[in-house]
Write an enzyme that holds these catalytic residues in place. Structure first.
Site, PDB file in Angstrom:
ATOM      1  N   HIS A  72       0.741  -1.268   0.078  1.00 43.58           N
ATOM      2  CA  HIS A  72      -0.131   0.142  -0.017  1.00 43.58           C
ATOM      3  C   HIS A  72       0.849   1.161  -0.028  1.00 43.58           C
ATOM      4  CE1 HIS A  72      -4.065  -1.716   1.690  1.00 43.58           C
ATOM      5  NE2 HIS A  72      -3.480  -2.360   0.717  1.00 43.58           N
ATOM      6  N   TYR A 200      -8.481   5.243   8.560  1.00 42.28           N
ATOM      7  CA  TYR A 200      -8.607   5.489   9.964  1.00 42.28           C
ATOM      8  C   TYR A 200      -9.577   6.742   9.991  1.00 42.28           C
ATOM      9  CZ  TYR A 200      -4.324   3.082  10.647  1.00 42.28           C
ATOM     10  OH  TYR A 200      -3.272   2.269  10.695  1.00 42.28           O
ATOM     11  N   PRO A 292      -2.848  -0.252  19.226  1.00 46.14           N
ATOM     12  CA  PRO A 292      -2.530  -0.629  17.841  1.00 46.14           C
ATOM     13  C   PRO A 292      -2.897   0.382  16.796  1.00 46.14           C
ATOM     14  CG  PRO A 292      -4.705  -1.490  18.672  1.00 46.14           C
ATOM     15  CD  PRO A 292      -4.062  -0.991  19.777  1.00 46.14           C
ATOM     16  N   LYS A 296       2.158  -0.517  15.381  1.00 42.36           N
ATOM     17  CA  LYS A 296       3.503  -0.750  15.712  1.00 42.36           C
ATOM     18  C   LYS A 296       4.028  -1.873  16.340  1.00 42.36           C
ATOM     19  CE  LYS A 296       5.199   3.058  13.423  1.00 42.36           C
ATOM     20  NZ  LYS A 296       4.878   2.245  12.125  1.00 42.36           N
ATOM     21  N   TYR A 388       4.817   6.252  10.348  1.00 41.32           N
ATOM     22  CA  TYR A 388       3.894   5.292   9.870  1.00 41.32           C
ATOM     23  C   TYR A 388       4.671   4.295   9.160  1.00 41.32           C
ATOM     24  CZ  TYR A 388      -0.393   2.699   8.789  1.00 41.32           C
ATOM     25  OH  TYR A 388      -1.371   1.824   8.708  1.00 41.32           O
TER      26      TYR A 388
HETATM   27  P1  RFL Z   1       3.152 -12.637  21.089  1.00 44.95           P
HETATM   28  O1  RFL Z   1       2.620 -12.711  19.522  1.00 44.95           O
HETATM   29  O2  RFL Z   1       2.052 -12.412  21.854  1.00 44.95           O
HETATM   30  O3  RFL Z   1       3.797 -14.195  21.344  1.00 44.95           O
HETATM   31  C1  RFL Z   1       4.159 -14.638  22.607  1.00 44.95           C
HETATM   32  C2  RFL Z   1       3.995 -15.807  22.558  1.00 44.95           C
HETATM   33  O4  RFL Z   1       4.488 -16.629  24.049  1.00 44.95           O
HETATM   34  C3  RFL Z   1       3.845 -17.604  24.254  1.00 44.95           C
HETATM   35  N1  RFL Z   1       3.858 -17.629  26.034  1.00 44.95           N
HETATM   36  C4  RFL Z   1       4.513 -18.557  26.627  1.00 44.95           C
HETATM   37  N2  RFL Z   1       5.048 -19.860  26.031  1.00 44.95           N
HETATM   38  C5  RFL Z   1       5.733 -20.569  26.865  1.00 44.95           C
HETATM   39  N3  RFL Z   1       5.716 -20.396  28.365  1.00 44.95           N
HETATM   40  C6  RFL Z   1       5.015 -19.218  28.892  1.00 44.95           C
HETATM   41  N4  RFL Z   1       5.135 -18.943  30.190  1.00 44.95           N
HETATM   42  C7  RFL Z   1       4.439 -18.290  27.915  1.00 44.95           C
HETATM   43  N5  RFL Z   1       3.699 -17.083  28.055  1.00 44.95           N
HETATM   44  C8  RFL Z   1       3.204 -16.601  26.868  1.00 44.95           C
HETATM   45  C9  RFL Z   1       2.156 -17.146  23.971  1.00 44.95           C
HETATM   46  O5  RFL Z   1       1.400 -18.154  24.068  1.00 44.95           O
HETATM   47  C10 RFL Z   1       2.554 -16.688  22.699  1.00 44.95           C
HETATM   48  O6  RFL Z   1       2.430 -17.498  21.618  1.00 44.95           O
HETATM   49  O7  RFL Z   1       4.337 -11.935  21.150  1.00 44.95           O
HETATM   50  P2  RFL Z   1       5.561 -11.368  20.080  1.00 44.95           P
HETATM   51  O8  RFL Z   1       6.132 -12.713  19.200  1.00 44.95           O
HETATM   52  O9  RFL Z   1       6.243 -10.372  20.756  1.00 44.95           O
HETATM   53  O10 RFL Z   1       4.769 -10.665  18.779  1.00 44.95           O
HETATM   54  C11 RFL Z   1       4.099  -9.346  19.277  1.00 44.95           C
HETATM   55  C12 RFL Z   1       2.975  -9.167  18.319  1.00 44.95           C
HETATM   56  O11 RFL Z   1       2.149 -10.438  18.362  1.00 44.95           O
HETATM   57  C13 RFL Z   1       2.006  -7.726  18.771  1.00 44.95           C
HETATM   58  O12 RFL Z   1       2.932  -6.825  18.921  1.00 44.95           O
HETATM   59  C14 RFL Z   1       1.064  -7.392  17.582  1.00 44.95           C
HETATM   60  O13 RFL Z   1       0.339  -8.547  17.291  1.00 44.95           O
HETATM   61  C15 RFL Z   1       0.577  -6.266  17.657  1.00 44.95           C
HETATM   62  N6  RFL Z   1      -0.503  -5.776  16.801  1.00 44.95           N
HETATM   63  C16 RFL Z   1      -0.224  -5.138  15.488  1.00 44.95           C
HETATM   64  N7  RFL Z   1       1.292  -4.573  15.288  1.00 44.95           N
HETATM   65  C17 RFL Z   1       1.515  -4.431  14.234  1.00 44.95           C
HETATM   66  O14 RFL Z   1       2.896  -4.033  13.986  1.00 44.95           O
HETATM   67  N8  RFL Z   1       0.589  -4.052  13.200  1.00 44.95           N
HETATM   68  C18 RFL Z   1      -0.544  -3.971  13.365  1.00 44.95           C
HETATM   69  O15 RFL Z   1      -1.326  -3.827  12.417  1.00 44.95           O
HETATM   70  C19 RFL Z   1      -1.110  -4.700  14.476  1.00 44.95           C
HETATM   71  N9  RFL Z   1      -2.359  -4.859  14.673  1.00 44.95           N
HETATM   72  C20 RFL Z   1      -1.871  -5.813  17.145  1.00 44.95           C
HETATM   73  C21 RFL Z   1      -2.861  -5.543  15.843  1.00 44.95           C
HETATM   74  C22 RFL Z   1      -2.406  -6.423  18.093  1.00 44.95           C
HETATM   75  C23 RFL Z   1      -3.702  -6.691  18.252  1.00 44.95           C
HETATM   76  N10 RFL Z   1      -4.061  -7.453  19.548  1.00 44.95           N
HETATM   77  C24 RFL Z   1      -5.140  -8.261  19.620  1.00 44.95           C
HETATM   78  C25 RFL Z   1      -3.288  -7.025  20.761  1.00 44.95           C
HETATM   79  C26 RFL Z   1      -4.254  -5.747  16.102  1.00 44.95           C
HETATM   80  C27 RFL Z   1      -4.652  -6.184  17.231  1.00 44.95           C
HETATM   81  C28 RFL Z   1      -6.210  -6.117  17.483  1.00 44.95           C
HETATM   82  C1  PHB Z   2      -5.292  -4.583  11.212  1.00 43.84           C
HETATM   83  O1  PHB Z   2      -5.300  -4.827  10.110  1.00 43.84           O
HETATM   84  O2  PHB Z   2      -5.381  -5.349  12.222  1.00 43.84           O
HETATM   85  C2  PHB Z   2      -4.731  -3.264  11.561  1.00 43.84           C
HETATM   86  C3  PHB Z   2      -4.237  -2.313  10.861  1.00 43.84           C
HETATM   87  C4  PHB Z   2      -3.590  -1.012  11.065  1.00 43.84           C
HETATM   88  C5  PHB Z   2      -3.815  -0.789  12.499  1.00 43.84           C
HETATM   89  C6  PHB Z   2      -4.039  -1.765  13.363  1.00 43.84           C
HETATM   90  C7  PHB Z   2      -4.525  -3.025  13.022  1.00 43.84           C
HETATM   91  O3  PHB Z   2      -3.142   0.404  13.050  1.00 43.84           O
END
Ligand code: RFL
Ligand code: PHB
Length: 393
Positions: A72, A200, A292, A296, A388
């Site tokens: 994008h 957004y 979110p 980032k 961004y």
């Molecule tokens: P994770 O993905 O949480 O993985 C951690 C893993 O550790 C396991 N765990 C354990 N394993 C063994 N022993 C234990 N005691 C443990 N405790 C936990 C867990 O089961 C899990 O599998 O962390 P990691 O790898 O650092 O990754 C981080 C990302 O997942 C997170 O920052 C992003 O998903 C955040 N996020 C977004 N980030 C972006 O850069 N761009 C986005 O568009 C974006 N959108 C989002 C998001 C996060 C969201 N939610 C649900 C919080 C949108 C949403 C809705």
């Molecule tokens: C997503 O597609 O899940 C998403 C995209 C942009 C954001 C956060 C989440 O800023």
């Protein structure tokens, strides 16, 4: 059981690190408390900075992303019923990649398994000992029994609720936190996205975001009170609320359908200093959380892994410890900038209560003035765009 780097957590941070180390001949074992199937049902990030795309190339896990992901060149911000375009490509020379975190995780698990990587599923870490020594020991439970993993280093990639941050003594750790008074209700639906780029929207009824995974998979979010439960939100109620917040010309184009996933995520800013204690290195959500809004979270996890993988590879190849000793300060420098941007974008676009001493719709007026400024100032728009797409590593 013994390995060189014990990795706690099989999310994107742990998996990328394990793959990068493997390509340099360094052994690791991933301990993941959930099953792979469960990990692959979590719907999370969708917007990837070029830095993460580059890291996945370095990890040699990029083929499906390059084929199925979409670049994008910009996105829209809507307020007062009108959309305004942020042309990332023109302002910064680069765009962002749209490819789901779930797919990245699937690709990484496949790659690790293909090359004999060890990922222990349903292996829950409950204690880490000897972090001040050269031989730390990770204690985990699997199949109802306690086990140990001996290693040279521990990578704490176990997310916000993991065990590794808790292994750092309280008197050494400093935490910084802001909990926002609202959450995001998100749905995934097998419908064509309402627009070819993300939108957004700031609206008096609350923030909304139109996002996507691909041409027939849409991801939409709306701001909801923290007291709301997913059960309170039928699909019809969600679509009505979303439509009422979007500019009319966008709402008219919205194609609705049954949700295939629906969840509420609370919003939080959080940073843990230090990210290193002895032979333990925290990375990703284990050390920091962003709301979110600026996309980032995963991207900040990727920059941590960039620094950490280099530091570990340097150590094993040359015995050089500089990268390891500088890891926390280097990673945190970039993390704080992502924290600032996510907090700013969240504050700019959500319906917020006034702070103490404010009256009238003071906050709303400040947001509108700032948005008007951004879209009438090349400098302000460029600053938004360069944050961004991601600041350099
Ligand atoms: P994770 O993905 O949480 O993985 C951690 C893993 O550790 C396991 N765990 C354990 N394993 C063994 N022993 C234990 N005691 C443990 N405790 C936990 C867990 O089961 C899990 O599998 O962390 P990691 O790898 O650092 O990754 C981080 C990302 O997942 C997170 O920052 C992003 O998903 C955040 N996020 C977004 N980030 C972006 O850069 N761009 C986005 O568009 C974006 N959108 C989002 C998001 C996060 C969201 N939610 C649900 C919080 C949108 C949403 C809705
Ligand atoms: C997503 O597609 O899940 C998403 C995209 C942009 C954001 C956060 C989440 O800023």
């Amino acid at each position: 059981m013994k390995t060189q780097v014990g990795i706690i957590g099989g999310g994107p941070s742990g998996l990328i690190l394990s793959q990068l180390l493997h390509l340099q001949g360094i052994d690791s074992v991933i301990l993941e408390r959930k099953t792979t199937d469960y990990v692959l049902t979590r719907i999370r990030a969708g917007v990837l900075e070029q830095g993460l795309v580059d890291l996945l190339h370095e990890a040699q896990v990029f083929e499906r992303m390059e084929k199925e992901g979409e670049i994008h060149d910009g996105f829209d911000i809507a307020y007062n019923g009108k959309t305004h375009h942020v042309n990332l490509k023109k302002l910064t020379g680069t765009g962002v990649m749209i490819y789901g975190q779930t797919e990245i995780t699937r690709d990484l698990i496949d790659a690790r398994k293909k090359s004999g990587g060890v990922i222990l599923e349903e292996a829950e870490v409950f204690d880490i000992q000897g972090l001040e020594t050269d031989n730390p020991v990770i204690h985990f439970a699997q199949d109802g029994e306690d086990h140990i993993l001996e290693c040279d280093f521990v990578a704490g990639c176990d997310g916000f609720h993991g065990a590794s941050r808790k292994a750092i003594p309280k008197e050494i750790i400093k935490t910084y936190e802001k909990v926002y008074p609202f959450g995001w209700l998100g749905i995934l639906s097998e419908t064509p996205p309402v627009s070819h780029e993300l939108i957004y929207t700031r609206d008096e009824k609350g923030f909304s975001l139109c996002s996507m995974r691909h041409k027939m998979l849409s991801r939409y979010y709306i701001q909801v009170p923290l007291t709301d439960k997913v059960e309170d939100w039928s699909d019809d109620r969600f679509w009505d609320a979303l439509k009422s917040r979007l500019p009319q010309n966008v709402a008219d184009k919205l194609i609705t359908g049954p949700s295939i996933e629906k969840s509420i995520a609370p919003l939080r800013s959080f940073v843990c200093e230090t990210m290193r204690y002895g032979r333990l290195f925290l990375a990703g959500d284990a050390a920091h959380i962003v709301p979110p809004t600026g996309a980032k979270g995963l991207n900040s996890a990727a920059s941590d892994i960039h620094y950490l993988s280099r530091a570990l590879i340097d150590f094993y190849k040359t015995g050089e410890e500089k990268g390891l000793s500088e890891y926390s300060s280097k990673a945190l420098k970039r993390v704080w900038k992502a924290e600032r941007f996510s907090w700013w974008m969240t504050s700019l676009l959500h319906n917020l209560p006034n702070s103490e001493g404010e009256s009238g719709d003071f906050t709303g007026k400040m947001q509108e003035a700032e948005l008007d400024y951004i879209f009438n100032s090349e400098a302000a728009l460029k600053s938004l765009a360069e944050n961004y797409v991601g600041l350099p590593y």
